[in-house]
Design a protein around this motif. Structure first.
Motif, PDB file in Angstrom:
ATOM      1  N   THR A  80      -3.060   7.198   8.882  1.00 47.35           N
ATOM      2  CA  THR A  80      -2.365   6.378   7.885  1.00 47.35           C
ATOM      3  C   THR A  80      -0.891   6.754   7.785  1.00 47.35           C
ATOM      4  O   THR A  80      -0.060   5.913   7.436  1.00 47.35           O
ATOM      5  CB  THR A  80      -3.033   6.493   6.502  1.00 47.35           C
ATOM      6  N   LYS A 150     -12.276  -0.176   1.627  1.00 47.19           N
ATOM      7  CA  LYS A 150     -10.819  -0.092   1.564  1.00 47.19           C
ATOM      8  C   LYS A 150     -10.258   0.277   2.935  1.00 47.19           C
ATOM      9  O   LYS A 150      -9.257  -0.292   3.370  1.00 47.19           O
ATOM     10  CB  LYS A 150     -10.401   0.950   0.525  1.00 47.19           C
ATOM     11  N   PHE A 154      -7.626  -1.619   5.495  1.00 49.07           N
ATOM     12  CA  PHE A 154      -6.439  -0.975   6.051  1.00 49.07           C
ATOM     13  C   PHE A 154      -6.387  -1.189   7.565  1.00 49.07           C
ATOM     14  O   PHE A 154      -5.327  -1.493   8.129  1.00 49.07           O
ATOM     15  CB  PHE A 154      -6.464   0.521   5.726  1.00 49.07           C
ATOM     16  N   ASN A 157      -5.327  -4.738   8.380  1.00 50.99           N
ATOM     17  CA  ASN A 157      -3.893  -4.933   8.198  1.00 50.99           C
ATOM     18  C   ASN A 157      -3.101  -4.446   9.407  1.00 50.99           C
ATOM     19  O   ASN A 157      -2.030  -4.968   9.711  1.00 50.99           O
ATOM     20  CB  ASN A 157      -3.418  -4.198   6.939  1.00 50.99           C
ATOM     21  N   ASN A 158      -3.648  -3.459  10.090  1.00 53.15           N
ATOM     22  CA  ASN A 158      -2.919  -2.851  11.193  1.00 53.15           C
ATOM     23  C   ASN A 158      -3.309  -3.366  12.574  1.00 53.15           C
ATOM     24  O   ASN A 158      -2.865  -2.814  13.582  1.00 53.15           O
ATOM     25  CB  ASN A 158      -3.064  -1.327  11.118  1.00 53.15           C
ATOM     26  N   LEU A 186      -6.085  -2.820  -5.404  1.00 49.45           N
ATOM     27  CA  LEU A 186      -5.390  -2.455  -4.167  1.00 49.45           C
ATOM     28  C   LEU A 186      -4.165  -3.357  -3.947  1.00 49.45           C
ATOM     29  O   LEU A 186      -4.043  -4.058  -2.936  1.00 49.45           O
ATOM     30  CB  LEU A 186      -6.338  -2.549  -2.975  1.00 49.45           C
ATOM     31  N   ARG A 188      -1.010  -2.596  -3.406  1.00 48.78           N
ATOM     32  CA  ARG A 188      -0.082  -2.214  -2.333  1.00 48.78           C
ATOM     33  C   ARG A 188      -0.597  -2.673  -0.968  1.00 48.78           C
ATOM     34  O   ARG A 188       0.181  -3.094  -0.116  1.00 48.78           O
ATOM     35  CB  ARG A 188       0.175  -0.703  -2.347  1.00 48.78           C
ATOM     36  N   LEU A 189      -1.899  -2.581  -0.782  1.00 47.70           N
ATOM     37  CA  LEU A 189      -2.473  -3.083   0.466  1.00 47.70           C
ATOM     38  C   LEU A 189      -2.330  -4.600   0.533  1.00 47.70           C
ATOM     39  O   LEU A 189      -2.033  -5.170   1.591  1.00 47.70           O
ATOM     40  CB  LEU A 189      -3.948  -2.679   0.560  1.00 47.70           C
ATOM     41  N   LYS A 190      -2.517  -5.253  -0.608  1.00 48.38           N
ATOM     42  CA  LYS A 190      -2.345  -6.706  -0.665  1.00 48.38           C
ATOM     43  C   LYS A 190      -0.908  -7.087  -0.310  1.00 48.38           C
ATOM     44  O   LYS A 190      -0.675  -8.021   0.475  1.00 48.38           O
ATOM     45  CB  LYS A 190      -2.695  -7.210  -2.071  1.00 48.38           C
TER      46      LYS A 190
END
Length: 278
Positions: A80, A150, A154, A157-158, A186, A188-190
């Motif tokens: 991360t 979660k 992540f 997203n990557n 979540l 910040r992830l959004k």
């Protein structure tokens, strides 16, 4: 160190009494038995006790492990951190760490990390089909899961950048729906998903859709005080209208804020979109 001793160590370090952390959950006698490894709490009780001493489960495990990350948590932590600014040497080292871990254990999360590292390596070398092939392995695995964790989100997203635009946008939309349904905290992830999808749409010259995604992100960036993301959004919003002077103004603000990477992204898109007019 066992659970009880760790709980006691943290409680005493924070000058908390047994009654402070019992909080109607367990009796003081039970807390004492747990501290002396004579009673084991249920999973739900353990989580509440951890919260009552004022740490997160990850922080608790870090302390329990002698102020070191457990092996898997170390891999996740390194991944991360690495994903924000990948370096070939770090990718290689972490890939080897994943390999060693998987030699003795089966772990889907670590396997996915290893696969994404391989995709990043191929992508940075310009081997785009090979990068997409690696990322597709992760996507094919995750899309079979009914409820994403979660960490799954992540990972999603990557891997967006490895796919064609339609697939990437579809993945982002499903991930955002999962966040809204199961993990509304979540934020910040959004915001990261929205920002990444906005950039993908910009770089693919889909300016109408990019504008919709950017406008979706702006209130969230304000709520989270993400001023770097906010200024990048305003710059890209201007680029959707080919307003280069406004985009340059926000690019300069990013530079002054100490975000040269964000400023570089905006500069790259200004130059690229200007060239489309020729």
């Amino acid at each position: 160190m066992d659970f009880g001793k760790t709980l006691k160590q943290i409680r005493e370090a924070r000058h908390l009494k047994q009654s402070d952390i019992a909080s109607g959950l367990l009796s003081r006698t039970s807390i004492s038995k747990i501290a002396n490894n004579k009673q084991h709490p249920t999973y739900d009780s353990a989580l509440e006790l951890i919260a009552n001493v004022g740490v997160t489960p990850s922080e608790f495990e870090y302390i329990r492990n002698g102020y070191r990350y457990p092996e898997k948590q170390l891999i996740v932590h390194k991944f991360t951190s690495l994903i924000r600014s990948p370096q070939f040497s770090d990718i290689s080292a972490l890939y080897s760490l994943c390999d060693t871990y998987l030699d003795s254990k089966k772990d889907l999360d670590v396997y996915h990390i290893k696969t994404i590292l391989a995709a990043i390596y191929e992508f940075e070398r310009g081997h785009y089909p090979a990068a997409k092939e690696q990322a597709s392995v992760v996507w094919q695995s995750l899309k079979k899961i009914d409820t994403w964790t979660k960490f799954d989100l992540f990972l999603l997203n990557n891997i967006l950048y490895f796919f064609d635009l339609d697939t990437a946008v579809s993945i982002a939309q499903m991930a955002l729906q999962a966040i809204d349904t199961n993990y509304p905290h979540l934020l910040r992830l959004k915001s990261a998903l929205i920002e990444n999808c906005s950039l993908l749409l910009i770089t693919n010259n889909d300016f109408p859709q990019a504008k919709l995604w950017i406008e979706k992100g702006i209130p969230l960036y304000k709520e989270l005080f993400q001023f770097d993301s906010l200024n990048t959004a305003y710059a890209f919003l201007a680029l959707c209208e080919q307003d280069f002077s406004t985009a340059e103004k926000y690019r300069d603000i990013l530079q002054q804020m100490g975000d040269p990477s964000g400023a570089q992204d905006v500069t790259k898109e200004i130059e690229r979109i200007r060239s489309l007019e020729i």
